[in-house]
Write an enzyme that holds these catalytic residues in place. Sequence first.
Site, mmCIF file in Angstrom:
data_model
loop_
_atom_site.group_PDB
_atom_site.id
_atom_site.type_symbol
_atom_site.label_atom_id
_atom_site.label_comp_id
_atom_site.label_asym_id
_atom_site.label_seq_id
_atom_site.Cartn_x
_atom_site.Cartn_y
_atom_site.Cartn_z
ATOM 1 N N ALA A 1 0.844 -1.191 0.000
ATOM 2 C CA ALA A 1 0.000 0.000 0.000
ATOM 3 C C ALA A 1 0.876 1.237 0.000
ATOM 4 O O ALA A 1 2.109 1.137 0.003
ATOM 5 C CB ALA A 1 -0.908 -0.005 1.225
ATOM 6 N N ASN A 2 0.263 2.386 -0.026
ATOM 7 C CA ASN A 2 1.031 3.628 0.153
ATOM 8 C C ASN A 2 0.226 4.603 0.991
ATOM 9 O O ASN A 2 -0.957 4.385 1.257
ATOM 10 C CB ASN A 2 1.449 4.216 -1.200
ATOM 11 C CG ASN A 2 0.270 4.703 -1.996
ATOM 12 O OD1 ASN A 2 -0.427 5.631 -1.613
ATOM 13 N ND2 ASN A 2 0.026 4.041 -3.125
ATOM 14 N N ARG A 3 0.893 5.654 1.455
ATOM 15 C CA ARG A 3 0.308 6.513 2.480
ATOM 16 C C ARG A 3 -0.663 7.568 1.951
ATOM 17 O O ARG A 3 -1.047 8.475 2.688
ATOM 18 C CB ARG A 3 1.412 7.196 3.303
ATOM 19 C CG ARG A 3 2.226 6.193 4.094
ATOM 20 C CD ARG A 3 3.254 6.807 5.018
ATOM 21 N NE ARG A 3 4.233 5.802 5.391
ATOM 22 C CZ ARG A 3 3.993 4.833 6.288
ATOM 23 N NH1 ARG A 3 2.842 4.771 6.916
ATOM 24 N NH2 ARG A 3 4.924 3.930 6.533
#
Lengths: 229, 229
Positions: A38-40
């Site tokens: 995932a990413n932020r």
Amino acid sequence: EILSAIAAKLSDGPLKGKRILVTSGPTHEPIDPVRYIANRSSGAQGAAVARALRDLGAEVVFITGPAAVRPPEGVQVVPVESAREMAAAVQAALPADAGVFAAAVADWRVASASDRKLKKSKDGLPVLEFAENPDILKTVSQMSEGRPGLVVGFAAETNDVVENATAKRKRKGCDWIVANNVSPATGIMGGSENAVILISDGGAEEWPRMGKDEVARKLAERIAAALAG
Amino acid sequence: EILSAIAAKLSDGPLKGKRILVTSGPTHEPIDPVRYIANRSSGAQGAAVARALRDLGAEVVFITGPAAVRPPEGVQVVPVESAREMAAAVQAALPADAGVFAAAVADWRVASASDRKLKKSKDGLPVLEFAENPDILKTVSQMSEGRPGLVVGFAAETNDVVENATAKRKRKGCDWIVANNVSPATGIMGGSENAVILISDGGAEEWPRMGKDEVARKLAERIAAALAG
């Protein structure tokens, strides 16, 4: 929110009759049934852009990964998970007068995502092989037929922001890049403010740090001016 | 919720005077400043267990990764992100009468997490090397001094649930394993229900499918009985 959505539908905003795609949020790339990369990205900036375009009267198709923020009212929401799903949803939503690609799309996915939970092997460590994801911004920017009249990309950089974003604009072939600095120190990723630099063929224009809603309104006004011009 | 927390504090539940650690939620393992590896644990089962233990009068230390659900009221919340942070928080929270390790802890992390956003290399793909994370359940189960009197692990399996969970209980050295089947088809991961099998030295005891809150209450009652016995 619901009232502004209704007001926007009834009003005669400068984007009335324009169909605009907005992508937003992170993508999740599966490793196995329980793990993913995932990413932020919170999806806050993309949702704000969709809302601002709606408020100027646009018909907005909002293609969103698994974001922390809720999508705005009064837009057509298309939920997706992975980059490949997002790419397919974008193709399905074309044609459009403009596209704003605010999603933080994973550049790569796990090549052979497992359909069982990975077990630790003897040495305890997995080996993951990656494959490149479709480049949504580049694909749309370089369409020979049916390209939206205005294609806007985003660039999240941690260093050399203007240089990296200017190079990205050229490489992708999009019209504008909204560049920002997502170094942890800025607090922008996941925060409520943004400090952006708009890269166009006219060069780099630095906007003062302001709320993500204000960045969205300013960008929506620019888009309305460009589509009217 | 707040009222039950206050009621629990004032009441004379069977776990009054007992200090119990509960870990919950996923861990996030950083790849670089914007990307991370996550898992689909919502933290719902761990939060329900903490709430049920609190309702029986326990002093609960709730060590939680970035979960989708809110922690219960009336427990001591210790928020963490990575497996290593969770391991440190567990050590800091000991001693305790019991530990319930419901978190879905990543088995491995990215060995050399980058402090800049990774760029695509020439062939477009990153190479990630992994390192094993600390094994929190095993470490606590095998403490020679100060081991909690009851150590409860969780096992999320997608196949051969009883066999895998029984082997895990032996390998880790914990007292009980709460095993469940997280195949996507069951809808359990991220859902509101759970179908668990309790593995102890008495064998495998299959509980009927029920709400995660009910599973938590039943488990809390078992823990109270074990600590009283």
